[in-house]
Design a protein around this motif. Structure first.
Motif, short mmCIF file in Angstrom:
data_model
loop_
_atom_site.label_atom_id
_atom_site.label_comp_id
_atom_site.label_asym_id
_atom_site.label_seq_id
_atom_site.Cartn_x
_atom_site.Cartn_y
_atom_site.Cartn_z
N UNK A 1 0.84 -1.19 0.00
CA UNK A 1 0.00 0.00 0.00
C UNK A 1 0.88 1.25 0.00
N UNK A 2 0.72 2.09 -1.02
CA UNK A 2 1.51 3.32 -1.14
C UNK A 2 0.95 4.39 -0.21
N UNK A 3 1.80 4.93 0.64
CA UNK A 3 1.39 5.96 1.59
C UNK A 3 2.36 7.13 1.54
N UNK A 4 1.91 8.29 1.97
CA UNK A 4 2.80 9.43 2.11
C UNK A 4 3.64 9.25 3.37
N UNK A 5 4.82 9.81 3.36
CA UNK A 5 5.71 9.71 4.52
C UNK A 5 5.09 10.39 5.73
N UNK B 1 -1.01 13.63 6.96
CA UNK B 1 -1.55 14.87 6.42
C UNK B 1 -3.05 15.04 6.63
N UNK B 2 -3.85 14.04 6.25
CA UNK B 2 -5.30 14.20 6.29
C UNK B 2 -5.97 12.85 6.39
N UNK B 3 -7.31 12.85 6.35
CA UNK B 3 -8.04 11.61 6.56
C UNK B 3 -7.80 10.59 5.45
N UNK B 4 -7.71 11.03 4.22
CA UNK B 4 -7.46 10.07 3.13
C UNK B 4 -6.10 9.41 3.30
N UNK B 5 -5.12 10.19 3.74
CA UNK B 5 -3.80 9.63 4.01
C UNK B 5 -3.87 8.65 5.17
N UNK B 6 -4.60 9.00 6.23
CA UNK B 6 -4.74 8.10 7.37
C UNK B 6 -5.37 6.78 6.96
N UNK B 7 -6.38 6.83 6.10
CA UNK B 7 -7.04 5.58 5.71
C UNK B 7 -6.10 4.69 4.91
N UNK B 8 -5.21 5.27 4.15
CA UNK B 8 -4.19 4.45 3.47
C UNK B 8 -3.24 3.82 4.49
N UNK C 1 -4.10 3.03 7.53
CA UNK C 1 -4.86 1.95 8.17
C UNK C 1 -4.76 0.68 7.34
N UNK C 2 -4.90 0.82 6.03
CA UNK C 2 -4.76 -0.35 5.15
C UNK C 2 -3.36 -0.97 5.29
N UNK C 3 -2.34 -0.12 5.36
CA UNK C 3 -0.97 -0.61 5.47
C UNK C 3 -0.76 -1.38 6.79
N UNK C 4 -1.26 -0.81 7.88
CA UNK C 4 -1.11 -1.46 9.19
C UNK C 4 -1.87 -2.78 9.20
N UNK C 5 -3.05 -2.80 8.61
CA UNK C 5 -3.82 -4.05 8.53
C UNK C 5 -3.07 -5.10 7.72
N UNK C 6 -2.52 -4.70 6.58
CA UNK C 6 -1.78 -5.64 5.73
C UNK C 6 -0.53 -6.17 6.43
N UNK C 7 0.02 -5.36 7.35
CA UNK C 7 1.21 -5.79 8.08
C UNK C 7 0.88 -6.76 9.22
#
Length: 323
Positions: free
Chosen positions: A1-5, A239-246, A248-254
């Motif tokens: 999952x691609x996320x912002x730093x 940064x924002x909610x859309x970034x946070x939701x990405x 969340x996906x990353x943490x779930x996948x981990x």
């Protein structure tokens, strides 16, 4: 999952047994601004106080949950063992050394830690704190010291500096920082404890004091028993909610057990623990503390998120006045 730093620190949340005395120390001794007087959203019978810079900017917040029966902390591993606060330069540290002496604040002298001048000190409940000079710092910008407080603005606290984690199994937390959260390990410096490994430094975003996490591994002490004067969690800034939701996906996948999306009204969050038990929060930059109060009147009245507003009379009766 691609996320912002991750952009750096968002806030640190700690525990106090006495909100009134806590308020006195952080506003009158340290000169920080109370930017939000609210309640613990998971237990609205007690205060949650937010101290920050003049504008309540993310990255400057040091918050406290009041837990009146909290016993003293037995310091140890698997803890957030040091919170540092940024000041403008070395001249500011000289001011603080004099101020701490005059006010009777427990402190050490000015010393150099990983290339920066610092002062280690404690609050009245033993909270482990450090002032760090931004004299030669570059990276995540600091905040704006509170100009109406008791400390001259040139010497005032600008926000959060490096936060130290003390763990029993260092590599496990290091992997979370680098492989999951995207931090980079940039250097190390000697431990002040004889016979211990160097303390490792991790940075994210623009780097510098506003993003650094120090990782200390200790095999010679037991796990911490938290209480008054301990830190509950560290929040990292997205940064924002859309970034946070990405994220969340990353943490779930981990595969990490986590809270999922949590709306804290002033920001949106996710919580999870690393294998050493360190509680991390990812928190959005906004909406911010001016959502329900004007910037000129931040922290002056009891603020409640909308889902608690219908219980205001009950909640206000359960809280002791702070002044």
């Amino acid at each position: 999952m691609e996320v912002k730093a991750i952009k750096g620190h968002h806030h640190v949340s700690a525990i106090t047994a006495n909100a009134r005395k806590n308020l006195d120390f952080y506003t009158k001794a340290l000169g920080m601004r109370l930017v939000k007087k609210t309640v613990n959203q998971d237990d609205p019978s007690v205060y949650h106080l937010f101290y920050a810079d003049e504008m309540g900017n993310p990255g400057t917040d040091f918050t406290f949950f009041e837990i009146p029966p909290a016993a003293r902390t037995h310091f140890g591993t698997n803890s957030i063992s040091l919170t540092s606060l940024r000041v403008k330069n070395d001249k500011a540290l000289a001011y603080w050394e004099d101020r701490f002496t005059q006010l009777g604040v427990e402190h050490e002298g000015i010393s150099v830690r990983t290339g920066r001048s610092t002062i280690s000190f404690r609050d009245p409940e033993g909270q482990r704190l450090m002032l760090v000079s931004d004299e030669d710092n570059a990276g995540v910008p600091g905040g704006i010291p509170w100009r109406k407080g008791p400390v001259p603005a040139d010497f005032g606290i600008m926000g959060l500096g490096p936060v130290q984690l003390t763990v029993s199994r260092g590599e496990r937390t290091a992997r979370v920082l680098t492989d999951i959260l995207g931090y980079k390990e940039t250097r190390a410096f000697p431990s002040p404890v004889d016979g211990q490994n160097d303390i490792r430094v991790f940075e994210t975003g623009e780097g510098g004091t506003g993003s650094e996490i120090f990782l200390e591994e200790r095999k010679d002490i037991p796990g911490e028993r938290p209480g008054r004067g301990s830190v509950h969690h560290i929040a990292l800034r997205v940064e924002d909610e859309s970034d946070l939701r990405r994220w969340i996906d990353r943490i779930n996948e981990s595969g990490y057990v986590n809270s999922g999306f949590v709306d804290r009204y002033y920001f949106r969050s996710l919580y999870f623990r690393d294998p050493n038990g360190i509680l991390f929060e990812l928190a959005t930059e906004g909406p911010g503390f001016a959502l329900d109060e004007g910037l000129d009147s931040l922290g002056e009245s009891l603020a409640l998120p909308p889902h608690l507003e219908s219980r205001r009379v009950e909640i206000e009766k359960s809280l002791k006045p702070l002044t």
